[in-house]
Structure formats: C-alpha cells, structure tokens
Design a protein around this motif. Sequence first.
Motif, PDB file in Angstrom:
ATOM      1  N   ARG A 306     -15.003 -31.061  91.835  1.00 25.34           N
ATOM      2  CA  ARG A 306     -14.052 -30.274  91.064  1.00 25.34           C
ATOM      3  C   ARG A 306     -14.571 -28.845  90.859  1.00 25.34           C
ATOM      4  O   ARG A 306     -15.721 -28.658  90.486  1.00 25.34           O
ATOM      5  CB  ARG A 306     -13.779 -30.924  89.713  1.00 25.34           C
ATOM      6  CG  ARG A 306     -12.876 -32.150  89.776  1.00 25.34           C
ATOM      7  CD  ARG A 306     -12.709 -32.746  88.393  1.00 25.34           C
ATOM      8  NE  ARG A 306     -13.968 -33.288  87.910  1.00 25.34           N
ATOM      9  CZ  ARG A 306     -14.340 -33.289  86.624  1.00 25.34           C
ATOM     10  NH1 ARG A 306     -13.544 -32.760  85.705  1.00 25.34           N
ATOM     11  NH2 ARG A 306     -15.491 -33.812  86.267  1.00 25.34           N
ATOM     12  N   LYS A 397      -9.075 -32.638  96.208  1.00 26.50           N
ATOM     13  CA  LYS A 397      -9.500 -32.934  94.837  1.00 26.50           C
ATOM     14  C   LYS A 397      -9.079 -31.847  93.855  1.00 26.50           C
ATOM     15  O   LYS A 397      -9.015 -32.066  92.649  1.00 26.50           O
ATOM     16  CB  LYS A 397     -11.020 -33.111  94.799  1.00 26.50           C
ATOM     17  CG  LYS A 397     -11.565 -33.700  93.523  1.00 26.50           C
ATOM     18  CD  LYS A 397     -13.041 -33.980  93.650  1.00 26.50           C
ATOM     19  CE  LYS A 397     -13.304 -35.309  94.332  1.00 26.50           C
ATOM     20  NZ  LYS A 397     -12.932 -36.473  93.513  1.00 26.50           N
ATOM     21  N   ASN A 398      -8.777 -30.657  94.363  1.00 26.25           N
ATOM     22  CA  ASN A 398      -8.538 -29.520  93.474  1.00 26.25           C
ATOM     23  C   ASN A 398      -7.112 -28.970  93.501  1.00 26.25           C
ATOM     24  O   ASN A 398      -6.828 -27.989  92.822  1.00 26.25           O
ATOM     25  CB  ASN A 398      -9.512 -28.395  93.832  1.00 26.25           C
ATOM     26  CG  ASN A 398     -10.933 -28.697  93.401  1.00 26.25           C
ATOM     27  OD1 ASN A 398     -11.263 -28.608  92.223  1.00 26.25           O
ATOM     28  ND2 ASN A 398     -11.759 -29.097  94.362  1.00 26.25           N
TER      29      ASN A 398
END
Length: 781
Positions: A306, A397-398
Amino acid sequence: MVIGKPLRRFEDDRLIRGLGQYVEDIKLPRMAYAVFVRSQVAHGRIKSINTQEAKKVEGVIAVITGQDIKDKVGKNFTAWIVPNSNQVSADVSSRYLLAVDKVRYVGEPVALVIAESREKAFDAAELVEVEYEELPAVASVEKAIQEGAPLVHEEAPGNIALRWHVKNGDVDKVFSEADRIIKQRIYVNRAAPVPMEPRACIADYNSATGKLTLWVTSQNPHIHRFYLSVVLGLPEHKIRVIAPDVGGGFGAKIDIYNEELIVSYASILLKRPIKWVETRSEHFVASLHGRDFLAELEFAVKNDGRVLGIRGKSYANMGAYLATVAPGVATVLHGLILPGPYKIEAFDYVMHGVFTNTMLLDADRGAGRPEAIFLLERMMDIVADELGMDPLELRKKNYLPAGENVQTVTGLSYDSIDFGKVLKKFEEVVDYKALRDMQKKAREEGRYIGIGIVSSIDICGFAPSPVVGAVGLQAGQWESAVVRVHPTGKVTVLSGAHSHGQGGDTTYAQIVADVLGVPVDSIEVLHGDTDMIPMGWGTYGSRGTSTGGSAVYKAAEKVREKGRVIAAHMLGTKPEEIEFSEGIYYLKSDPSKKVTIQDVALQANVAWNLPPGVEPGLEAEAFFDPPNFTFPFGIHCCVVEVMPDTGEVKFLKYVAVDDAGRIINPLLAEAQIQGGIVHGIGHAMYENIVYTEDGQLLTGSFNEYALPKAHLVPKMETYFTETPSPANPLGVKGLGEEGAIAGQIAVANAIIDAIKPFGVKHLDGPYTPSRIWRAINKLEV
C-alpha cells in the motif's frame, strides 16, 4: 445510429491528394516576405544593431528592430497566473516582440527584415550586424537553481519564476507509519512537438476598412484574435483570424508567438500583406519545447504494497520567459494529477517554474500530465522492486474504487473511473503470467526481456470555466457551435473548436447525423475563421469532442426540437404528439402520417406556413460549459528485449487498453491512441532537445533530433472499454493525449525492467542504445 461506427475520415481525401490549403499555399497581391534575425547568443546585452547594409539590398522594404517599436506595441505575455504561487510579475515574464537591450536565449527575435521576395529577405538578414556583450548563461534547471547561478532576470532571485505548493492529508502521520520511505530523483527529458507543418502566418491590413486579417497556424484562432487586440491595440471586431488547414499542432500551435504579432504590426505599418513561414531549423530553435522536468519524490509505503503518501518537489524548465499557458502546465495540470489512479492518503508537493537561457517551454501533447504519470509510474515500479512485488499486483492493491465523482487527495473529482473494468479487459487480451514466464526463461538463456506496465489517467476538457478561472487561466473553457439546416436539408456545422489532424470534421458530422437523422455526407463542418464562427476556445487538452462535440450535440438537439414544432404544425397536431426517428417526424398515433426533416427544413426556410410565434429558419446555436473535467484512463503494457552488448531495444509487444467514455468513431479512436503511443515512444527513445551548458542548441535539425520512423514502431494492439462520463451529454472523455502519456513511461519501465539483472534500478531518458549500454556497464550516463 451513426455514433459508434468506424467511418473513415472525410477530410483525408483532399489532404492526401495535396488539395488542402495551408498558410504557405496562400498568395496575395503585393505580398511581401518576412525573415527574422535571431540572437546567436544565449544571454547578452545588445550593444548595437546595424541595419544599414541590409536596407541597401534591392527589394528590401523595411528592417525593424526592437528599439523601433518598443513604445508602439505591447509585449507578449502569459495567460496563466497561478494563484498563491509568487509568480513573477508580468513585467518580468512578458517579452518584447523584438529584443530590446537584452537577449535571453538563442533564437530570440532581434530584428525583422521585410522584402519583395523571401530570398531577398534572407540575403538582407545576413547583413544585419548585431553586437552583443555576452553574459553568463544557464541552460539546465539543476544549474539554474544553484546558489550563484547566472540570473536570467535580475528580478527573479534563484531564477524561480513561480512556486506552487499542494498539501493535503496528514503527511507527517503517514510517513511516520510507513514501513518504508522510498526515494528517487527522476528527470523527464526535453522534447519538441515537431508537427509536420511548421508555423506560418500572413498578415494583411486593409487601410480602407482598418481591418487586419491574419492567416495563421493556430489551434485556437479566437485566442489569437484576443492577443492581437491586446498587444496591437486594435479592437477585436477589426481583426479576423483564419486558421486554414493546419498540419498538426501537438500543443506547439496553442501559443501566441512574437512572430505572428510583429508580422501583423508590420502589415499595419507598411499597409501590405506580409508572409512568414518558419524553417525547420527555426522550429527547433524558436518554437516551444516540452517536458524538461526534474523531480525528487518520496513514497511512504507499507510492506504489503500500500502506498500511503507522496511528498516531493519538482523543477520545471520554463525557458527565458513564461509562455502562454506554461505556468499552468508546470503546476495545475501536473501536480493535481500526480497521485494518478491510486488511493493516496496524504500528499505534499512543491512545484517550481525555473527560468533558464533557453527557448520557452509549454504544452507538448499532454502538457504536464505526461511528466506526472511518468514520475508516478516510474516510482510505482521502483516501489514494487524494493518490496519484491509484481508491478501489476502493486498497482491493483492501490487503485481507487470505481464510481462517479471519485475524490482524490489533491481535490480532483474523477468524473467516472473503473480500473476493474479496464483490468478485466487487459487480462482477457494479455496473458500476463505467460509474459513473466517468458521473461524468466529468457533470462536463463541470457536474453534480457522487460515488461513495462502503466496505469494512466489524464485530465481532459478543462472545465467548468469558473474553476479554470479560479486556478489562474485568464480564459474560459466553454465551447460553441451552430447547426444550420439549409432548405434542401443539407447541414452546415460551425464550431468554435478547431480540427488540425484529429478528425474533428468526421466526428462532429457523426454527432449531428445521429441527432438529426441525416446522412453524414450531407453535413459540412466549418471552423477556424473568427469572422464566420462564434467565439470559441479552440482545440487542445483533448477537449475537441468532450466540449466542442457536446456544443455541437446541444445545437443539433435544439434544431431537432424546433423541427418537431414545425412538423406538428404541418401534420395538424401538437408537438407532444410527434415522435422523431432517423430523420422522420411522425404521429405517435398513426406513424403513416409523417414528414421528413428535409420537408421541415424547406418549410422553415420559405416560412410560408409556420406556427404562430416561430421564427423562420432551421438553425440553432449552443454553448457548452462542462461541469467538470473528464478523466480518460487505461492500462498499457510494453514488452521489449534489450541487447546487452549494444544497448539496442527490440519491441516484442505493445498492448493498450483505454477507457475514454463513449466512443464516437472506433477507427479514429484507435488512430488517436496509436499516434499518441508513437509520440510517447519517440520521447522515450529518440527525441531529445539538448543545449550546451551555456545555452547553445545542439539539436537544431533532423540530423540531430531523431523521430521514430515507421519501421521503428511496434505493431500495437488497442482495446477499449466504455465508462461514460457524466460531465457531458455525449458521455465522451478525450483521446488525443492518452497514448503519449502512457506510451513514454510504458517503454521506459519495460527497458529498465529488462536491464534490472545488471543492477540498474532507475535510468533517466532518453533510452538510446548508448545510454542503456553505459548503464549496463555501470559507466557514467
């Protein structure tokens, strides 16, 4: 439905057959020719200018210097004043049309020679003697911001033209909570837009009417008219600007240059038409450049991938003065999009515009966003490498969530995004795991294959105008259109936008055909003449369809609804009883009772039997000011093989999946993306404007400045998803720059990924074989 069909461009036939009319093709009676004498030094005081020998050349009409006109015309000025930026005053950033007292870059216009022929003007220009007292010069931002560096303007300490700070979120907190803080200095190399047609203008002043006509290579003729009015002191209704066929712009023809302003003044002075056409060498030395951007970034990341926060600072080379929109390119259009498509909690970024003794910089196909996405996506690969994660998995993921009006850490509201949709399409057409397996196997065999992944997002269709004004642009960003249906049912569309290679004529015709149900070949699109077209703001920033096309759509809707009223009268009923489909008005209750839009057009124009209160004619004007920017987005993947012995790069694959909202014409959309990618490949691998440390241009021709040739460009696969924009009635976004924005960094990431086994973590461009080879061999690059 005509929207959505892959129609070929109507405008291409005459252009391909050489039947277009560019400024150079125009010849007027008594036309004279202009040639500029330009500074040969990067920084110096003008001690004297001797024009006597030049004036003696047969056929020379006039030789004009800065001293001759400095009190008679205004200065050229920037139109973007970034609020809260300590931007230098207009006295510092503006420039004389011809240099007075000082020159500040090689190529700055010093004198203007006007003669009966271009050849005579060139001969005479050679005889103008300029004596300089040379001063220390500085060409790079790194050197310009150093203590004790030569000052381009004494009134700008440290050569800082402006400083803009964007901060949001609890930066200290996220950086203290991060598992790692990953830093990198990144430089985006300088490039030139290089349209096929260089700049040109013809000014013709009519002393009887007091009216000036300027034919000019412009992306925005009404803005040209405004500048001419301010600088020359002529009222706007006494100025006509015509942008005929324009052979590409890529941002270079947004700006208002000294050349067209002083040629216009000279035409008024001499009461003759005067033509000036830029040579290719002049283009490199005196047309705007782009990029040349240095940044130092820090990413606060967790070990699970992250990205919590971004902080850093940037230094954008502005050249010797501030160009038309350059302050906004280095700040608003750059910094606000830097977080890209990712969910970032905190952001702290200081942007600087830096004066140097070089040609001015401004928009170059993307204008600030290519630099932002380059920095962001280079950092994402560096973060993935440090965490030992796959670059695509890190991006997944971001991603910001899908939706409309998605808020970013910099305060933007993304009109509509859905990276899940784009990712799904990407994974349908690219077997990413197979690519990584191929890369691994190749490395075992001693081959170096790299995979570059980019998640890109762009800002298009700047709007609404109050917001544009609030961030400092001294202009509106709405657009206008007129749709006129002639008695025979043929249609003329007038647009305030301007098409100079994008296929706007075809796109607008498709929009009108869809609304009015008339054949596309019954529609003519006109633009580029301020006496003929309502006020408009031109085409740049991928606004041609989202803003200009929406104005066309709204005007066509008005025509259709007026036609409904007339059709109802013709059929002896009320408008609400009328349906419309594919060019036919008919009774809801009895579809056999009908009239065509051509029937209605004839009645509207002869006006023999119109409903009470309805004006004759079947035409409408519309203005459209969008409620928000539009944000096209996408995922690009580039696969290359690098030859370690030579540093050469071989393309193996390029796939682009883009979402630009509703697609009006898939064929044109594909062409826009492909053309942009080629531009990005050029900037990544071949194109590089180089100055010596003391400001002499080393890349002043195609002998030194390389462009990608056709055989150097890979076969590209392009795909689209459609996430309609709620910011306009068409649901469209913008396509003109997305390929260039994603293309440059996709190539860069692929090349650096390929040479990672040699310990290369990062490499600044351009990615020429020599630079790659030196990086592989750990030599100074």
